[in-house]
Design an enzyme around this catalytic site. Structure first.
Site, PDB file in Angstrom:
ATOM      1  N   CYS A  66     -64.975 -40.182 -66.830  1.00 23.49           N
ATOM      2  CA  CYS A  66     -65.644 -39.069 -67.164  1.00 23.49           C
ATOM      3  C   CYS A  66     -66.494 -39.551 -68.547  1.00 23.49           C
ATOM      4  CB  CYS A  66     -64.522 -37.743 -67.718  1.00 23.49           C
ATOM      5  SG  CYS A  66     -65.415 -36.463 -68.274  1.00 23.49           S
ATOM      6  N   ASP A  76     -68.499 -33.854 -45.946  1.00 24.74           N
ATOM      7  CA  ASP A  76     -69.101 -34.567 -44.875  1.00 24.74           C
ATOM      8  C   ASP A  76     -69.095 -36.124 -45.034  1.00 24.74           C
ATOM      9  OD1 ASP A  76     -70.750 -34.641 -46.974  1.00 24.74           O
ATOM     10  OD2 ASP A  76     -72.405 -33.740 -46.283  1.00 24.74           O
ATOM     11  N   ARG A 103     -66.826 -35.884 -49.467  1.00 23.39           N
ATOM     12  CA  ARG A 103     -67.967 -36.373 -50.330  1.00 23.39           C
ATOM     13  C   ARG A 103     -67.814 -35.843 -51.467  1.00 23.39           C
ATOM     14  NH1 ARG A 103     -73.644 -35.283 -50.660  1.00 23.39           N
ATOM     15  NH2 ARG A 103     -73.571 -33.896 -48.743  1.00 23.39           N
ATOM     16  N   HIS A 146     -68.657 -30.577 -66.012  1.00 24.39           N
ATOM     17  CA  HIS A 146     -69.081 -30.277 -64.794  1.00 24.39           C
ATOM     18  C   HIS A 146     -69.486 -31.736 -64.389  1.00 24.39           C
ATOM     19  CE1 HIS A 146     -71.395 -29.194 -61.169  1.00 24.39           C
ATOM     20  NE2 HIS A 146     -72.375 -30.226 -61.531  1.00 24.39           N
ATOM     21  N   CYS A 177     -61.552 -32.367 -69.847  1.00 24.05           N
ATOM     22  CA  CYS A 177     -62.386 -31.674 -70.691  1.00 24.05           C
ATOM     23  C   CYS A 177     -63.160 -30.444 -70.260  1.00 24.05           C
ATOM     24  CB  CYS A 177     -63.413 -32.679 -71.319  1.00 24.05           C
ATOM     25  SG  CYS A 177     -64.488 -33.290 -70.046  1.00 24.05           S
ATOM     26  N   CYS A 181     -64.897 -37.236 -71.812  1.00 25.70           N
ATOM     27  CA  CYS A 181     -63.726 -37.549 -72.503  1.00 25.70           C
ATOM     28  C   CYS A 181     -63.018 -38.904 -72.032  1.00 25.70           C
ATOM     29  CB  CYS A 181     -62.794 -36.410 -72.054  1.00 25.70           C
ATOM     30  SG  CYS A 181     -61.889 -36.590 -70.396  1.00 25.70           S
ATOM     31  N   CYS A 194     -63.972 -32.070 -64.634  1.00 26.84           N
ATOM     32  CA  CYS A 194     -63.081 -32.817 -65.075  1.00 26.84           C
ATOM     33  C   CYS A 194     -61.848 -31.842 -65.768  1.00 26.84           C
ATOM     34  CB  CYS A 194     -63.453 -33.759 -66.380  1.00 26.84           C
ATOM     35  SG  CYS A 194     -62.357 -34.714 -67.379  1.00 26.84           S
ATOM     36  N   CYS A 254     -69.756 -35.793 -54.506  1.00 26.39           N
ATOM     37  CA  CYS A 254     -71.297 -36.166 -54.784  1.00 26.39           C
ATOM     38  C   CYS A 254     -71.303 -35.958 -56.377  1.00 26.39           C
ATOM     39  CB  CYS A 254     -72.016 -35.199 -54.054  1.00 26.39           C
ATOM     40  SG  CYS A 254     -73.604 -35.192 -54.335  1.00 26.39           S
ATOM     41  N   HIS A 278     -70.478 -31.946 -57.011  1.00 27.10           N
ATOM     42  CA  HIS A 278     -69.973 -31.177 -55.993  1.00 27.10           C
ATOM     43  C   HIS A 278     -69.078 -31.759 -55.044  1.00 27.10           C
ATOM     44  CE1 HIS A 278     -72.890 -28.421 -57.965  1.00 27.10           C
ATOM     45  NE2 HIS A 278     -71.991 -27.610 -57.595  1.00 27.10           N
ATOM     46  N   CYS A 332     -77.674 -39.632 -50.104  1.00 26.88           N
ATOM     47  CA  CYS A 332     -78.029 -38.285 -50.718  1.00 26.88           C
ATOM     48  C   CYS A 332     -78.591 -38.645 -51.952  1.00 26.88           C
ATOM     49  CB  CYS A 332     -76.864 -37.482 -50.870  1.00 26.88           C
ATOM     50  SG  CYS A 332     -75.591 -37.859 -52.144  1.00 26.88           S
TER      51      CYS A 332
HETATM   52 FE    FE Z   1     -63.802 -35.159 -69.151  1.00 24.31          FE
END
Ligand code: FE
Length: 135
Positions: free
Chosen positions: A48, A110, A118, A103, A100, A51, A97, A120, A106, A66
């Site tokens: 991440c 598929d 997946r 974001h 922390c 964090c 995550c 992504c 997504h 993609c």
């Molecule tokens: Fe994190």
């Protein structure tokens, strides 16, 4: 170290680059094919960017075409949180995550075998460490 869930937005701004902040803290999405890990094929671990918690292994990374780093599985299912996201008039599944609350990207149904998933994920949400830095 302070619990990352207790960091103020000002502390996050000081800790992250502008692009990391926009993605991790404001749920932004980086421009497709622009991220630094999209074409990364070397062996290593993805952490991440907020964090440092371990998130993905290069072993489950694949080319989904993609425009964002794609993984078909997590390093450890308890390290992320999966949430319904109804922003922008779409119903999507958000990946965060768990440590922390940042974001990451997504999740789409598929992906390739064996999971069919997946993940992504924005490059800006990740930090990569090579398994064999000397190679
Ligand atoms: Fe994190």
């Amino acid at each position: 170290m302070k619990d990352p869930k207790e960091l103020t937005e000002q502390e996050w701004k000081e800790k992250l680059t502008e692009e990391q902040y926009r993605v991790l803290r404001e749920k932004g999405t980086e421009t497709p094919f622009s991220g630094k890990y999209y074409s990364e094929e070397r062996e290593g671990i993805y952490y991440c960017g907020g964090c440092g918690q371990e998130l993905f292994s290069s072993k489950t990374k694949y080319d989904s075409h993609c425009g964002w780093p794609s993984f078909y599985d997590l390093a450890n299912t308890s390290n992320v949180e999966i949430k319904e996201d109804r922003s922008y008039g779409m119903v999507r599944t958000e990946v965060l995550c768990r440590r922390c609350g940042s974001h990451l990207g997504h999740l789409f149904p598929d992906g390739p075998k064996p999971t069919g998933q997946r993940y992504c994920i924005n490059s800006a949400a990740l930090a990569f460490k090579l398994s064999h830095p000397q190679e």
